[in-house]
Scaffold this motif. Sequence first.
Motif, PDB file in Angstrom:
ATOM      1  N   GLY A 201      62.159  63.071  21.925  1.00 40.07           N
ATOM      2  CA  GLY A 201      62.146  62.404  20.629  1.00 40.07           C
ATOM      3  C   GLY A 201      63.352  61.510  20.482  1.00 40.07           C
ATOM      4  N   VAL A 203      65.608  58.832  17.394  1.00 41.55           N
ATOM      5  CA  VAL A 203      65.791  58.241  16.071  1.00 41.55           C
ATOM      6  C   VAL A 203      66.563  56.951  16.245  1.00 41.55           C
ATOM      7  CG1 VAL A 203      66.856  58.476  13.806  1.00 41.55           C
ATOM      8  CG2 VAL A 203      65.800  60.465  14.892  1.00 41.55           C
ATOM      9  N   THR A 321      60.317  56.882  18.896  1.00 36.63           N
ATOM     10  CA  THR A 321      61.290  56.749  17.818  1.00 36.63           C
ATOM     11  C   THR A 321      60.715  57.030  16.443  1.00 36.63           C
ATOM     12  OG1 THR A 321      62.711  55.172  18.958  1.00 36.63           O
ATOM     13  CG2 THR A 321      62.665  55.027  16.588  1.00 36.63           C
ATOM     14  N   THR A 322      61.537  57.735  15.663  1.00 37.10           N
ATOM     15  CA  THR A 322      61.340  57.853  14.220  1.00 37.10           C
ATOM     16  C   THR A 322      62.408  57.003  13.565  1.00 37.10           C
ATOM     17  OG1 THR A 322      60.519  60.119  14.394  1.00 37.10           O
ATOM     18  CG2 THR A 322      61.395  59.412  12.252  1.00 37.10           C
ATOM     19  N   THR A 323      62.009  56.105  12.669  1.00 34.35           N
ATOM     20  CA  THR A 323      62.956  55.241  11.979  1.00 34.35           C
ATOM     21  C   THR A 323      63.150  55.731  10.557  1.00 34.35           C
ATOM     22  OG1 THR A 323      62.239  53.341  13.294  1.00 34.35           O
ATOM     23  CG2 THR A 323      63.489  52.877  11.302  1.00 34.35           C
TER      24      THR A 323
END
Length: 324
Positions: A201, A203, A321-323
Amino acid sequence: MTPHPAPLRVGVLGCADIALRRMLPAFAASPAAALVAVASRDPAKAAATAARHGCRPVHGYEALLDDDTIDAVYVPLPAALHARWVEAALTAGKHVLAEKPLTTHAPTTARLLALARSRRRVLMENVMFVHHRRHTTVRTLVAEGAIGELRAFRAAFCVPRRPATDIRLRPELGGGALWDTGVYPLRAALHHLGTGLRTTGAVLTRPDEHAVDTAGAALLHTPDGVPVHLDFGLDHVYLNAYEIVGSHGRIHVDRAFTPPPDHTPAIRLDTPDGTRTVPVPPDDQVANSVAAFVAAVRDDIPPDPVVLEQATLLDAIRTATTTP
């Protein structure tokens, strides 16, 4: 007596800051290379840079690539321009040393590496820190069991806030923290843990006032399940280190990626018996990078497959990616 081979004749595409501060002086000082010319779209800038380093100014990148007196080119252009000019240089028959990342798209990186192989040209990504002797010392400590079995790897490269006009904040030039500072901790993980890393994962932080990510973190793992934590950013307190954690010890390396040549680095080794410092003599990773490139040309060394592995992981980090 065997004659010394002729110096590798090098031209430079552009007058980027890293070229002016580090690479041009290193090429000019190398006995194995001859800095022949530097090109810019600005004739005045080319003339001023060439005068400072004792070489010839060239107006325009195409003109330099058409010059038969040049064997190899160094490409310090913004990341988004690498693919175009690396391909043009290889097509013109030049060996290429390009700043990292080689491109901002793994399939493009794969295509350029294939082109280099098909034309028997050297294509090297200029990741300089891997040529510093202290990382070999770290590998030796791990291989000798100094910290036991691997349990975790952590690395960070973060720099203070950039001016609003900095090219690293321009998306059309391949800006952003991942492309700029994220390459360093990722390459350190590949250098010490080998291939086969997988992304768990990530970010990426993109503030409203910027069109690119200015901070990020990624979690990866080895095939054996060893976790890998990477931090990177363009708006931070300065961080430049990695740490390898084992079952009964820990190795910490500070100023890991950009040490000056006169810096006497130290490797900190923590174990249940206490903390000791493993000294390493000063080393010039910039000069070593130039020497490695020249040696690759002389020995006809094919591109390092880690370049594509790194590019694939950078793409995977973006995909995962988590934004906020």
